[in-house]
Design an enzyme around this catalytic site. Structure first.
Site, short mmCIF file in Angstrom:
data_model
loop_
_atom_site.label_atom_id
_atom_site.label_comp_id
_atom_site.label_asym_id
_atom_site.label_seq_id
_atom_site.Cartn_x
_atom_site.Cartn_y
_atom_site.Cartn_z
N GLY A 239 51.94 -5.87 -59.98
CA GLY A 239 51.39 -5.21 -58.87
C GLY A 239 50.76 -6.06 -57.79
O GLY A 239 50.17 -5.87 -56.65
N GLU A 273 53.29 -8.87 -65.74
CA GLU A 273 54.72 -8.48 -65.20
C GLU A 273 55.10 -8.49 -63.78
O GLU A 273 55.10 -7.64 -63.10
CB GLU A 273 55.19 -7.08 -65.85
CG GLU A 273 54.87 -6.89 -67.18
CD GLU A 273 55.28 -5.33 -67.36
OE1 GLU A 273 55.08 -4.44 -66.54
OE2 GLU A 273 55.45 -5.02 -68.56
N PRO A 274 54.74 -9.85 -63.27
CA PRO A 274 55.03 -9.87 -61.65
C PRO A 274 56.41 -9.90 -61.24
O PRO A 274 57.25 -10.22 -61.82
CB PRO A 274 54.06 -11.31 -61.36
CG PRO A 274 54.50 -12.05 -62.64
CD PRO A 274 54.40 -11.01 -63.76
N GLY A 275 56.41 -9.04 -60.23
CA GLY A 275 57.94 -8.98 -59.38
C GLY A 275 57.91 -9.62 -58.09
O GLY A 275 58.14 -10.85 -57.88
N ARG A 312 62.83 -1.26 -46.95
CA ARG A 312 61.30 -1.04 -47.05
C ARG A 312 60.68 -0.73 -45.88
O ARG A 312 59.77 0.14 -45.73
CB ARG A 312 60.85 -2.54 -47.45
CG ARG A 312 61.04 -3.10 -49.12
CD ARG A 312 60.61 -4.35 -49.48
NE ARG A 312 59.33 -4.67 -48.66
CZ ARG A 312 58.08 -4.05 -48.77
NH1 ARG A 312 57.83 -3.22 -50.00
NH2 ARG A 312 57.12 -4.42 -48.07
N TYR A 316 58.67 2.68 -46.73
CA TYR A 316 57.22 2.42 -46.99
C TYR A 316 56.43 2.18 -45.65
O TYR A 316 55.58 1.90 -45.71
CB TYR A 316 57.01 1.45 -48.00
CG TYR A 316 57.83 1.40 -49.09
CD1 TYR A 316 57.62 2.43 -49.95
CD2 TYR A 316 58.48 0.10 -49.48
CE1 TYR A 316 58.27 2.39 -51.27
CE2 TYR A 316 59.28 0.03 -50.87
CZ TYR A 316 58.95 1.38 -51.60
OH TYR A 316 59.67 1.34 -52.68
N CYS A 342 73.36 4.77 -38.83
CA CYS A 342 73.38 6.04 -38.21
C CYS A 342 72.32 7.03 -38.75
O CYS A 342 72.47 8.11 -39.35
CB CYS A 342 74.65 6.96 -38.08
SG CYS A 342 75.92 5.89 -37.38
N TYR A 371 62.58 -6.60 -53.88
CA TYR A 371 62.70 -5.19 -53.29
C TYR A 371 63.48 -5.03 -52.07
O TYR A 371 63.19 -4.31 -51.09
CB TYR A 371 61.39 -4.38 -53.12
CG TYR A 371 60.62 -4.26 -54.35
CD1 TYR A 371 61.03 -3.82 -55.67
CD2 TYR A 371 59.40 -5.07 -54.69
CE1 TYR A 371 60.39 -3.79 -56.80
CE2 TYR A 371 58.86 -5.35 -55.82
CZ TYR A 371 59.18 -4.41 -57.06
OH TYR A 371 58.64 -4.47 -57.88
C1 LIG Z 1 57.77 -2.53 -60.89
C2 LIG Z 1 56.97 -2.77 -61.96
C3 LIG Z 1 56.37 -4.32 -62.25
C4 LIG Z 1 56.31 -5.16 -60.94
O1 LIG Z 1 55.67 -4.87 -59.91
P1 LIG Z 1 55.26 -5.86 -58.91
O2 LIG Z 1 54.38 -4.99 -57.72
O3 LIG Z 1 56.61 -6.23 -58.14
O4 LIG Z 1 54.65 -6.76 -59.36
C5 LIG Z 1 55.85 -4.56 -63.39
N1 LIG Z 1 55.73 -3.72 -64.40
C6 LIG Z 1 56.36 -2.42 -64.16
C7 LIG Z 1 56.33 -1.56 -65.52
C8 LIG Z 1 56.92 -1.91 -63.09
O5 LIG Z 1 57.54 -0.81 -62.86
#
Ligand SMILES: *Cc1c(COP(=O)(O)O)cnc(C)c1O
Length: 428
Positions: A239, A273-275, A312, A316, A342, A371
């Protein structure tokens, strides 16, 4: 830390001129800096120290195998949310001991795959799911390692579509249910309780919601411990936000300092859990200007990338900076940057002030490592864009641009479909 900078007026990704890549792979294409990805991962790893724990990258941000391979080689783990992502994570070589599996709607089949693969833990989001994990594990004569995902009911100040830790969200179990759910879990023969999970949402720009969540969660973990339920892993989700425009995002160090403060000397191992924060800044989407168009009240810059490539902004209202690949001195205009799809929602930017480009010029949509490609689609019959990895002065295609044939590869025309012709004849 950035990978994208101008050199004598040309936008480079590390040592590679992005115009030269376009000449070979065409547009639109995504480009990623391998160097920045590695540096960002190392930054997270340093920031986590000295806490014991692992980094499980959230595959949904960008699951390209070549990028995953880089992370595997660094000792990264994976956070997956579907059987497809689990398969991908295993293909990429993540050790099962470093894979966690979240999601509110896991099927029995997906649960079975996860147990079969012996992943680190299933992050279970409801009591019925817990029961299904238990019965599935028993059928396999195994024990599934489980963390319960709790909803700490804190408000992270982010877009409502990416907030997941509020009381009214579909994710996780209410805190009020937590103790009884853990007690239930600890009696189930197919379950080994190993962790506690929460994930507050995405693009969070303050550490405060994490403090608030931990202040609720840590006493709960201590209470569970007193009741004889030992939790090894505290999984705080992902997050952490990034700066797309002028926002100031906490650094990984600042984010994890908060966790260290709250944990004090408690001996939990931590999973993060960084994304987005890991992958977002490493990528850009390169697109070509097709037309400049003037309507009565607006200017439009029509480009060859659309909402099917980058959803995005439409989904969003997200803001991505857009930079020209060749700097030039021209008057600036205020325009919507729109794609060919379109849909009125097909825009990459709205009312953006920028140096007026000419048709044929190329633009880079910044911070699209996360994303972006992973959310792309074939809508409007548009092949998914190519993806390119840069290392130093070299680059390589890591996903071919889709062909028209690729887009139809799974479609079948059964006799049934041809009967429609007969039917229409019959009906005159
Ligand atoms: C999407 C998600 C993440 C990653 O979130 P980011 O905002 O990209 O860091 C981590 N854990 C879970 C369970 C998620 O669904």
């Amino acid at each position: 830390m950035t990978a994208f900078a101008y050199r004598e007026g040309s936008l480079f990704c590390d040592e590679v001129d992005l115009v030269s890549v376009a000449a070979e792979v065409g547009t639109p294409y995504f480009v990623y800096s391998g160097r920045l990805l590695i540096e960002t991962f190392v930054q997270f790893r340093r920031a986590l120290k000295p806490l014991p724990g692992i980094i499980c990258y959230a595959l949904k941000a960008n699951g390209n195998l070549a990028l995953l391979k880089i992370l595997v080689s660094l000792g990264c783990g994976a956070d997956v949310v579907s059987g497809g992502e689990l398969y991908r994570a295993l293909k990429a070589g993540f050790p099962p001991s470093h894979i966690v599996f979240a999601g509110v709607g896991k099927t029995e089949e997906e649960i079975r795959w996860a147990i079969d693969a012996d992943i680190r833990q299933l992050n279970v989001e409801s009591v019925p799911e817990l029961e299904l994990v238990n019965s599935t594990a028993q059928k396999l004569q195994r024990q599934a390692r489980v963390a319960l995902r709790l909803n700490p009911d804190v408000r992270a100040d982010t877009h409502p579509y990416v907030a997941t830790g509020r009381g009214d969200s579909k994710f996780g179990l209410d805190l009020a249910e937590a103790v009884s759910a853990y007690q239930r879990a600890s009696t189930l023969p197919g379950i080994q309780v190993t962790g506690l999970h929460f994930h507050l949402g995405s693009q969070i720009l303050s550490t405060a919601p994490y403090v608030e969540a931990l202040k609720k969660i840590i006493p709960l973990m201590e209470e569970l411990r007193r009741k004889g339920i030992m939790i090894r892993d505290l999984d705080i989700g992902g997050g952490l936000g990034i700066s797309y425009n002028k926002e100031v995002a906490p650094s990984p160090e600042q984010w994890l300092a908060v966790v260290k403060d709250e944990l004090q000397r408690l001996d939990y191992s931590v999973i993060i859990e960084p994304g987005r924060a890991l992958m977002g800044p490493a990528g850009a989407l390169v697109t070509r200007v097709l037309y400049l168009k003037k309507a009565s009240t607006k200017n439009f810059i029509v480009v060859d990338a659309g909402m099917n490539d980058l959803v995005r902004p439409s989904l969003y209202g997200a803001m991505h900076q857009i930079l020209p690949l060749r700097e030039k001195t021209a008057p600036s205009i205020v325009a919507d940057v729109v794609g060919p799809v379109c849909e009125t929602a097909d825009f990459l930017a709205r009312d953006r002030e920028m140096v007026r480009p000419a048709a044929g010029d190329m633009l880079a949509v910044m911070k699209t490592g996360a994303y972006s490609a992973s959310m792309s689609s074939n809508y409007n019959g548009r092949p998914r864009a190519a993806e390119v990895l840069v290392f130093g002065h070299r680059y390589a295609v890591i996903r071919k641009r889709e062909s028209f044939e690729d887009m139809m590869a799974n479609e079948l025309i059964p006799g049934l479909a041809l009967e429609a012709r007969l039917d229409s004849k019959k009906n005159g």
